[in-house]
Design a protein around this motif. Structure first.
Motif, short mmCIF file in Angstrom:
data_model
loop_
_atom_site.label_atom_id
_atom_site.label_comp_id
_atom_site.label_asym_id
_atom_site.label_seq_id
_atom_site.Cartn_x
_atom_site.Cartn_y
_atom_site.Cartn_z
N LYS A 62 0.81 -1.22 0.00
CA LYS A 62 0.00 0.00 0.00
C LYS A 62 0.85 1.27 0.00
CE LYS A 62 -0.40 -0.07 5.08
NZ LYS A 62 -1.35 -0.13 6.22
N TYR A 63 2.18 1.13 0.03
CA TYR A 63 3.04 2.29 0.12
C TYR A 63 3.61 2.68 -1.23
CZ TYR A 63 2.94 1.57 5.17
OH TYR A 63 2.53 1.40 6.47
N LEU A 64 3.70 3.99 -1.44
CA LEU A 64 4.40 4.57 -2.57
C LEU A 64 5.60 5.34 -2.04
CD1 LEU A 64 1.59 6.05 -4.87
CD2 LEU A 64 3.10 4.14 -5.42
N TYR A 65 6.73 5.24 -2.74
CA TYR A 65 7.93 5.97 -2.38
C TYR A 65 8.36 6.84 -3.56
CZ TYR A 65 8.26 2.46 1.33
OH TYR A 65 8.00 1.64 2.41
N ARG A 66 8.73 8.06 -3.26
CA ARG A 66 9.27 8.97 -4.28
C ARG A 66 10.72 9.23 -3.94
NH1 ARG A 66 9.00 15.03 -3.87
NH2 ARG A 66 9.77 15.87 -5.84
N LEU A 67 11.61 8.96 -4.89
CA LEU A 67 13.04 9.12 -4.70
C LEU A 67 13.51 10.15 -5.73
CD1 LEU A 67 15.35 7.90 -2.97
CD2 LEU A 67 15.74 6.28 -4.83
N TYR A 68 14.18 11.21 -5.26
CA TYR A 68 14.51 12.30 -6.16
C TYR A 68 15.71 13.09 -5.64
CZ TYR A 68 12.11 15.12 -2.62
OH TYR A 68 11.74 15.72 -1.44
N LEU A 69 16.27 13.92 -6.53
CA LEU A 69 17.37 14.78 -6.15
C LEU A 69 16.84 16.17 -5.86
CD1 LEU A 69 20.17 13.82 -8.71
CD2 LEU A 69 19.87 13.02 -6.37
N ASP A 70 17.20 16.70 -4.71
CA ASP A 70 16.82 18.06 -4.35
C ASP A 70 17.44 19.04 -5.35
OD1 ASP A 70 17.79 20.65 -2.62
OD2 ASP A 70 15.77 19.96 -2.07
N SER A 71 16.66 20.01 -5.80
CA SER A 71 17.11 20.91 -6.85
C SER A 71 18.21 21.87 -6.38
CB SER A 71 15.93 21.72 -7.39
OG SER A 71 15.32 22.48 -6.35
N SER A 72 18.32 22.12 -5.07
CA SER A 72 19.28 23.09 -4.58
C SER A 72 20.66 22.50 -4.32
CB SER A 72 18.76 23.76 -3.29
OG SER A 72 18.55 22.78 -2.28
N ASP A 73 20.72 21.31 -3.74
CA ASP A 73 22.03 20.75 -3.38
C ASP A 73 22.25 19.33 -3.87
OD1 ASP A 73 20.29 19.40 -1.72
OD2 ASP A 73 20.92 20.43 0.09
N ASN A 74 21.30 18.79 -4.65
CA ASN A 74 21.43 17.45 -5.24
C ASN A 74 21.56 16.34 -4.22
OD1 ASN A 74 21.11 18.26 -7.86
ND2 ASN A 74 23.25 18.07 -8.44
N LEU A 75 21.08 16.57 -3.00
CA LEU A 75 21.02 15.48 -2.04
C LEU A 75 19.87 14.55 -2.42
CD1 LEU A 75 21.62 17.24 1.39
CD2 LEU A 75 23.26 16.01 -0.03
N LEU A 76 20.07 13.26 -2.19
CA LEU A 76 19.06 12.27 -2.52
C LEU A 76 18.00 12.23 -1.42
CD1 LEU A 76 18.43 10.14 -4.69
CD2 LEU A 76 19.71 8.49 -3.33
N LYS A 77 16.75 12.43 -1.79
CA LYS A 77 15.67 12.53 -0.81
C LYS A 77 14.61 11.47 -1.08
CE LYS A 77 16.26 17.47 0.03
NZ LYS A 77 16.41 17.43 1.48
N LEU A 78 13.92 11.09 -0.01
CA LEU A 78 12.90 10.05 -0.08
C LEU A 78 11.64 10.53 0.62
CD1 LEU A 78 12.09 7.02 -0.65
CD2 LEU A 78 12.94 6.53 1.65
N SER A 79 10.49 10.40 -0.05
CA SER A 79 9.20 10.67 0.56
C SER A 79 8.35 9.41 0.47
CB SER A 79 8.47 11.83 -0.13
OG SER A 79 9.15 13.04 0.08
N GLN A 80 7.59 9.13 1.52
CA GLN A 80 6.71 7.96 1.56
C GLN A 80 5.27 8.43 1.65
OE1 GLN A 80 7.75 4.66 4.25
NE2 GLN A 80 5.63 4.65 4.93
N ALA A 81 4.39 7.76 0.90
CA ALA A 81 2.98 8.13 0.90
C ALA A 81 2.11 6.89 1.06
CB ALA A 81 2.61 8.84 -0.39
N GLU A 82 0.97 7.09 1.69
CA GLU A 82 -0.04 6.03 1.85
C GLU A 82 -1.40 6.66 1.64
OE1 GLU A 82 -1.67 2.85 5.22
OE2 GLU A 82 -0.07 4.27 5.69
#
Length: 327
Positions: free
Chosen positions: A10-30
């Motif tokens: 039931k979980y969705l994960y979004r994996l992306y690079l932050d536009s300001s410093d290119n750090l790898l970020k993760l968001s989880q949604a349900e």
């Protein structure tokens, strides 16, 4: 590069690079709502790949310091990581990382480039360590394209004129040539791709279009979305493709790399987290409602969503700063 959407249950994960410093970020949604957000990297990332299975998210990231890092985001939120390779030469680089988690275990692929030479490298993880080898060498630039999860086959290409497509597993096999193999995906092991604004299946022209996004529905059924003159269109596959039909219900859309335990490819959908699968479309409204009011409602919903996403990203950055101060 594309943001990644990964699905497990039931979980969705979004994996992306932050536009300001290119750090790898993760968001989880349900259920269409963001439930958590965090940083996965402490260094800027040049490129990355991700897969998902019952052991969580598997991420392969190449940092600006030329370090190739494996990150495992466990289902309970814990992080494990390992440094796999470091490039010390200014003339060498790592390109097109791909990580694959399937029934045969965890494998990664990437291209090592140096002046006039390109090598496709495979690493496999056993119980205690990673073991690597070079699979293919070429004087022509190489690109790793995708993996077919049900067969474990990996697809890569020489970017010459024309480009040449290969598959690997259990051995390297030349398949076909074309001007390019954009958005490559597989239908029962048959390559579907876009080249010069036209969509092909195994070298046979289907129709004009760009950014093909293929979703496997089960059995012999697939759903294909593509852009025709910038308009999202849908074609259904049951042995052959139907004529693409415009989908006016998708007013705001993005294209993601999509992965779940059964498939990997591209997804044309509404912005995260409002994604329902197999493909997200705006719900149909009652005919008697005002078009103007509905348009304003969608605009307000999108503004609220963007504000919430910004808030979660800021909270993640605050947590990261606090953790840095503790060290």
């Amino acid at each position: 590069m594309y943001e990644h959407i990964l699905r497990e249950g039931k979980y969705l994960y979004r994996l992306y690079l932050d536009s300001s410093d290119n750090l790898l970020k993760l968001s989880q949604a349900e259920q269409g709502k963001i439930t958590s957000a965090c940083n996965l990297s402490e260094q800027p990332v040049s490129c990355f790949s991700a897969d998902i299975d019952s052991n969580g998210l598997h991420v392969l990231a190449y940092t600006s310091r030329k370090l190739l890092v494996y990150i495992n985001y466990l289902p309970d939120g814990r992080l494990n990581s390992a440094n796999l390779a470091r490039i010390n030469s200014a003339d060498q680089d790592i390109l097109y990382p791909l990580i694959c988690a399937d029934k045969n275990g965890l494998k990664i692929y990437y291209v090592v480039s140096e002046p006039g030479a390109y090598s496709l490298v495979e690493y496999a993880k056993d119980a205690s360590s990673w073991k690597g080898r070079r699979l293919f060498n070429s004087s022509i630039p190489l690109v790793v394209l995708t993996q077919e999860k049900r067969t474990g086959k990996v697809y890569f290409a020489e970017e010459g004129e024309p480009a040449v497509l290969y598959e690997y597993v259990p051995s390297v096999k030349r398949l076909l040539s074309a001007p390019g193999f954009n958005s490559l995906q597989l239908i029962n092991g048959t390559p579907l791709y876009e080249s010069d604004g036209k969509i092909y299946l195994n070298g046979e022209y289907l129709f004009d279009g760009e950014c093909p996004c293929l979703y496997y529905n089960g059995g012999e059924s697939y759903t294909l979305y593509c852009l025709i003159d910038g308009q999202p269109c849908r074609s259904d596959y049951n042995g052959s493709f139907s004529t693409p039909a415009p989908k006016s219900s998708i007013s705001q859309w993005r294209i993601y790399k999509y992965t779940d335990t059964a498939q990997s490819g591209f997804l044309l959908s509404t912005p995260f987290p409002r994604i329902s699968l197999p493909l997200a479309e705006s719900p149909q409204q009652n005919q008697g409602q005002s078009t103007e009011l509905l348009g304003r409602l969608r605009q307000l919903e999108e503004e609220v969503y963007l504000l919430k996403r910004t808030m979660f990203n800021l909270e993640a950055e605050i947590r990261a700063l606090k953790n840095t101060q503790k060290r």
